[in-house]
Design an enzyme around this catalytic site. Structure first.
Site, short mmCIF file in Angstrom:
data_model
loop_
_atom_site.label_atom_id
_atom_site.label_comp_id
_atom_site.label_asym_id
_atom_site.label_seq_id
_atom_site.Cartn_x
_atom_site.Cartn_y
_atom_site.Cartn_z
N HIS A 119 -33.75 23.37 -15.41
CA HIS A 119 -33.17 22.86 -16.65
C HIS A 119 -34.06 23.23 -17.84
O HIS A 119 -35.29 23.19 -17.74
CB HIS A 119 -33.01 21.34 -16.58
CG HIS A 119 -32.27 20.74 -17.73
ND1 HIS A 119 -31.04 21.23 -18.16
CD2 HIS A 119 -32.57 19.71 -18.57
CE1 HIS A 119 -30.63 20.51 -19.20
NE2 HIS A 119 -31.53 19.59 -19.47
N ASP A 158 -32.22 17.67 -25.58
CA ASP A 158 -31.80 17.94 -24.20
C ASP A 158 -30.28 17.93 -24.14
O ASP A 158 -29.65 16.92 -24.44
CB ASP A 158 -32.39 16.87 -23.27
CG ASP A 158 -32.08 17.11 -21.80
OD1 ASP A 158 -31.20 17.93 -21.49
OD2 ASP A 158 -32.72 16.46 -20.96
N CYS A 183 -27.83 25.35 -20.21
CA CYS A 183 -28.95 24.67 -20.88
C CYS A 183 -29.86 25.63 -21.62
O CYS A 183 -30.36 25.32 -22.71
CB CYS A 183 -29.75 23.83 -19.89
SG CYS A 183 -30.32 24.75 -18.44
#
Length: 214
Positions: A93, A110, A170
């Site tokens: 991630h 995030d 991501c």
């Protein structure tokens, strides 16, 4: 950047090399913008290995990253407008953390909503350790700037931080967070923009230059 890195830009989780190359290109753009406008506050981009080195022993270790400030012009992170660092969490991630130096704020971005507490605390402690170098000249800095422990720490804010709708975008979000924030722009995009942003990152990488995100 190799073929396998470019292939992931079409779809899939971005490699370190791709994200770090994008940070490098953003750094070159920022230098050009600062040369064109002397009033512009500079942004510096560390690469993803900053936190890897910081926590390589399992806990925060300043000695592992104490030389990184030498990469900043003048060697002083407190002369920056922003310090941006991509975060690679377990090779699964990507996120971004930004220290807004003049605003005395550390904020986490995030695309899956994580708080990033470990990395916010790590960056805050790093900046506090860096501040010790300049404690004898504190009067020449804005009030409270070197008192890093008093800075605001902001976890991911939703809906201000766009969120992904799959398990692979991501890295694209992280690159665009860095792109927009380094220009002082709001994060006005969404998961629907990711296919176009993937093409943009590919084109920017081929041209070795990042254009404005719009």
């Amino acid at each position: 950047i190799l073929g396998k890195h470019m292939g992931r830009m079409r779809g899939g989780w971005l490699f370190d090399e791709s994200v770090n190359a994008y940070m490098w290109m953003l750094q070159q753009r920022d230098k050009e913008l600062c040369l064109a406008d002397s009033s512009r506050g500079p942004t510096h981009f560390f690469n993803s290995f900053f936190f890897e080195k910081m926590f390589e022993s399992g806990e925060y270790k300043y000695a592992s990253v104490r030389r990184w400030a030498k990469k900043v012009q003048g060697g002083n992170v407190f002369k920056l407008e922003r310090l941006a660092v991509p975060v690679n969490i377990g090779n699964s991630h990507w996120c971004l953390i930004v220290a807004f130096i003049r605003e005395k704020r550390i904020q986490y971005f995030d695309s899956m909503g994580g708080s990033g507490l470990k990395y916010c605390n790590g960056l805050k402690q790093y900046l506090a350790d860096e501040a010790k170098k300049f404690s004898g000249d504190a009067a020449s800095y804005p009030a409270g700037l070197l008192d890093v422990q008093s800075w605001e720490t902001v976890p991911t804010q939703i809906p201000q931080t766009p969120q992904q709708d799959n398990c692979s975008d991501c890295g694209v979000f992280t690159c665009m967070f860095a792109n927009y924030l380094s220009l002082g722009l709001e994060l006005r995009f969404s998961a629907a923009n990711m296919p176009n942003f993937r093409m943009k990152i590919t084109l920017d990488t081929l041209n070795k230059k990042v254009e404005a995100p719009f």
